[in-house]
Design an enzyme around this catalytic site. Structure first.
Site, PDB file in Angstrom:
ATOM      1  N   PHE A 138       0.873  -1.174   0.000  1.00 37.28           N
ATOM      2  CA  PHE A 138       0.000   0.000   0.000  1.00 37.28           C
ATOM      3  C   PHE A 138       0.910   1.223   0.000  1.00 37.28           C
ATOM      4  O   PHE A 138       1.537   1.532   1.012  1.00 37.28           O
ATOM      5  CB  PHE A 138      -0.875  -0.054   1.255  1.00 37.28           C
ATOM      6  CG  PHE A 138      -1.918   1.012   1.391  1.00 37.28           C
ATOM      7  CD1 PHE A 138      -3.199   0.817   0.880  1.00 37.28           C
ATOM      8  CD2 PHE A 138      -1.655   2.188   2.082  1.00 37.28           C
ATOM      9  CE1 PHE A 138      -4.194   1.778   1.056  1.00 37.28           C
ATOM     10  CE2 PHE A 138      -2.635   3.144   2.258  1.00 37.28           C
ATOM     11  CZ  PHE A 138      -3.914   2.942   1.740  1.00 37.28           C
ATOM     12  N   GLU A 142       5.108   9.422   1.256  1.00 34.66           N
ATOM     13  CA  GLU A 142       6.190   9.886   0.389  1.00 34.66           C
ATOM     14  C   GLU A 142       7.284  10.534   1.217  1.00 34.66           C
ATOM     15  O   GLU A 142       7.068  10.884   2.383  1.00 34.66           O
ATOM     16  CB  GLU A 142       5.635  10.884  -0.635  1.00 34.66           C
ATOM     17  CG  GLU A 142       4.588  10.270  -1.551  1.00 34.66           C
ATOM     18  CD  GLU A 142       4.167  11.204  -2.671  1.00 34.66           C
ATOM     19  OE1 GLU A 142       4.661  12.355  -2.716  1.00 34.66           O
ATOM     20  OE2 GLU A 142       3.351  10.784  -3.509  1.00 34.66           O
ATOM     21  N   SER A 147       2.958  12.589   7.326  1.00 38.19           N
ATOM     22  CA  SER A 147       1.725  12.873   8.054  1.00 38.19           C
ATOM     23  C   SER A 147       0.756  13.736   7.249  1.00 38.19           C
ATOM     24  O   SER A 147      -0.399  13.895   7.643  1.00 38.19           O
ATOM     25  CB  SER A 147       2.048  13.576   9.384  1.00 38.19           C
ATOM     26  OG  SER A 147       2.754  12.711  10.247  1.00 38.19           O
ATOM     27  N   ILE A 172       7.242   1.950   2.596  1.00 33.80           N
ATOM     28  CA  ILE A 172       6.154   1.137   2.060  1.00 33.80           C
ATOM     29  C   ILE A 172       6.387  -0.324   2.454  1.00 33.80           C
ATOM     30  O   ILE A 172       7.305  -0.977   1.957  1.00 33.80           O
ATOM     31  CB  ILE A 172       6.051   1.283   0.534  1.00 33.80           C
ATOM     32  CG1 ILE A 172       5.982   2.772   0.149  1.00 33.80           C
ATOM     33  CG2 ILE A 172       4.846   0.508   0.025  1.00 33.80           C
ATOM     34  CD1 ILE A 172       4.887   3.551   0.855  1.00 33.80           C
ATOM     35  N   ALA A 263      -6.308  -0.323   9.434  1.00 39.54           N
ATOM     36  CA  ALA A 263      -4.997  -0.668   9.991  1.00 39.54           C
ATOM     37  C   ALA A 263      -4.839  -0.107  11.396  1.00 39.54           C
ATOM     38  O   ALA A 263      -4.286  -0.777  12.288  1.00 39.54           O
ATOM     39  CB  ALA A 263      -3.894  -0.151   9.074  1.00 39.54           C
ATOM     40  N   ARG A 289      14.137 -15.191  39.368  1.00 43.02           N
ATOM     41  CA  ARG A 289      15.406 -14.531  39.670  1.00 43.02           C
ATOM     42  C   ARG A 289      15.521 -14.256  41.175  1.00 43.02           C
ATOM     43  O   ARG A 289      14.669 -13.567  41.749  1.00 43.02           O
ATOM     44  CB  ARG A 289      15.490 -13.220  38.889  1.00 43.02           C
ATOM     45  CG  ARG A 289      16.694 -12.358  39.186  1.00 43.02           C
ATOM     46  CD  ARG A 289      17.966 -12.937  38.641  1.00 43.02           C
ATOM     47  NE  ARG A 289      19.030 -11.945  38.626  1.00 43.02           N
ATOM     48  CZ  ARG A 289      20.305 -12.225  38.404  1.00 43.02           C
ATOM     49  NH1 ARG A 289      20.682 -13.484  38.169  1.00 43.02           N
ATOM     50  NH2 ARG A 289      21.206 -11.266  38.400  1.00 43.02           N
ATOM     51  N   GLU A 384       0.908   4.804  10.467  1.00 39.82           N
ATOM     52  CA  GLU A 384      -0.549   4.943  10.491  1.00 39.82           C
ATOM     53  C   GLU A 384      -0.991   6.093  11.400  1.00 39.82           C
ATOM     54  O   GLU A 384      -2.025   6.039  12.061  1.00 39.82           O
ATOM     55  CB  GLU A 384      -1.250   3.647  10.938  1.00 39.82           C
ATOM     56  CG  GLU A 384      -0.695   2.357  10.393  1.00 39.82           C
ATOM     57  CD  GLU A 384      -0.622   2.297   8.876  1.00 39.82           C
ATOM     58  OE1 GLU A 384      -1.014   3.260   8.209  1.00 39.82           O
ATOM     59  OE2 GLU A 384      -0.150   1.275   8.367  1.00 39.82           O
TER      60      GLU A 384
END
Length: 405
Positions: A138, A142, A147, A172, A263, A289, A384
């Site tokens: 997708f 660029e 944003s 991408i 997404a 531990r 996203e």
């Protein structure tokens, strides 16, 4: 319970959230968890260290019905939004890079074709993508338009019976291993006449077979995050496509944004899986531990950290589940998705960092997952929609004032 009572079967489920899930939802979660336990956990440290995406995992993800699992028809599983979210949480508990593959394939590339494509385009691409035989990417972001996708410079110009695409894309996912790219560009069609709305540049999506001359994808290296995944620079050098390569439905930025919301929804769930995995790792280590003659879990400061992490994980799970129920009811709005993505990723990063402190020096090794999750989540925090973008989306919802520009 008193301090001498046995621990509950699942101490991480503070609020008995299992009770809020249907048998089908629990079955989906458990099935994906088993897949991750068998095929991801034993190998993921090596994939991350070597910077390798495991291509041989793709058929297993497809066989499990995880590729486009929320879509209907064309070989897709057609599962509910909550089931999809639970699956994303389990995949990201393994590694963000594995969940990213499923998100790019299903929520971005396949969703773009399903939402905006023609019947012929859906028939051509979706069955192979659901089967894992065809990989998609997708291409929206660029180098100078991250944003702010409205500032994209990639162009698509109509020349007779063809479209010609030129421009550059960056970050991408899957581009160098993809068979088809959904490329977003400013499209103009001079054949419609200069005063036509069709002649004026408008963002449109195009289906670009990656074997098309002029399409070049180069993996971005070196990376300190999402190392078990693939992100690329893409060059489109006069890529010539047939007229029917354009996605015919929903022109404008609403097209890619509808896919981004899918997404982002998955990320809100996925982050809870990474956080839970970090907490689980810290809790086990604290019980094993021994320092100063006692396990770390017996110290008040350690218990405070474990409690803070458990509360954050439970809060994130509740938020994700609420989003899923709203989505299944057809009531989920974009600002709600922003709230989930912003809060859950931000919270997961804090859980990962705190879990690392419980692990001490061992926490910086790939033997334990928190540092790997923390590194991955820095990318998840950015893609996203950055924190700033989601903050402004929520600010606009609260005030009614657009503050992006």
């Amino acid at each position: 319970m008193t301090g001498d009572d046995a621990r509950p079967a699942d101490p991480l489920d503070l609020l008995a959230l299992d009770d809020e899930l249907s048998p089908a939802e629990r079955a989906t979660r458990d099935r994906v968890r088993a897949l991750v336990d068998e095929h991801v956990r034993p190998h993921v440290a090596g994939w991350f260290a070597d910077g390798v995406f495991p291509r041989d995992l793709v058929p297993r993800l497809a066989e499990a019905g995880l590729l486009g699992m929320h879509l209907e028809g064309y070989g897709c599983a057609g599962r509910s939004a909550v089931e999809y979210g639970l699956a994303m949480a389990e995949l990201e508990a393994g590694d963000s890079g594995i969940r990213t593959f499923v998100s790019v394939q299903g929520s971005l590339a396949m969703s773009a074709i399903a939402k905006h494509g023609s019947p012929a385009q859906r028939e051509r691409w979706l069955p192979g993508m659901a089967a894992g035989e065809t990989i998609g990417c997708f291409a929206l972001t660029e180098p100078a338009a991250g944003s702010d996708p409205a500032a994209m410079r990639t162009t698509a110009t109509r020349e007779g019976d063809a479209w010609v695409l030129s421009g550059r894309k960056r970050w991408i996912g899957l581009a160098s291993i993809a068979d088809v790219a959904v490329v977003w560009a400013r499209a103009s069609d001079p054949t419609e006449g200069e005063h036509s709305a069709e002649a004026r540049p408008r963002v449109r999506g195009f289906l670009v077979p990656t074997s098309t001359p002029g399409f070049v994808a180069t993996p971005i290296e070196p990376k300190l995050s999402l190392r078990a995944s693939v992100q690329c620079d893409v060059v489109l050098d006069d890529v010539r496509l047939p007229a029917d390569a354009i996605l015919p439905l929903h022109p404008g930025l609403a097209g890619p944004f509808a896919c981004l919301d899918e997404a982002r929804y998955g990320i809100a769930w996925g982050a809870t899986g990474a956080a839970r995995d970090c907490l689980d790792s810290a809790l086990r280590h604290a019980g094993e531990r021994v320092q100063f003659g006692r396990p770390l879990a017996a110290f008040q400061l350690t218990q405070a950290k474990l409690v803070d992490m458990a509360l954050e994980v439970s809060r994130g799970q509740l938020l994700a589940l609420r989003l899923g129920r709203l989505k299944d009811a057809g009531r989920l709005e974009p600002h709600m998705i922003s709230a989930g993505k912003l809060a859950n990723v931000r919270g997961a990063i804090e859980v990962a960092r705190t879990a690392r402190t419980v692990l001490g020096g061992d926490g910086i090794t790939l033997e334990h997952p928190p540092m790997r999750h923390a590194a991955n989540l820095e990318s998840v925090r950015t893609y996203e929609g950055t924190d700033e973008v989601h903050t402004l989306i929520l600010g606009r919802h609260l005030t009614g004032v657009q503050a992006f520009r």
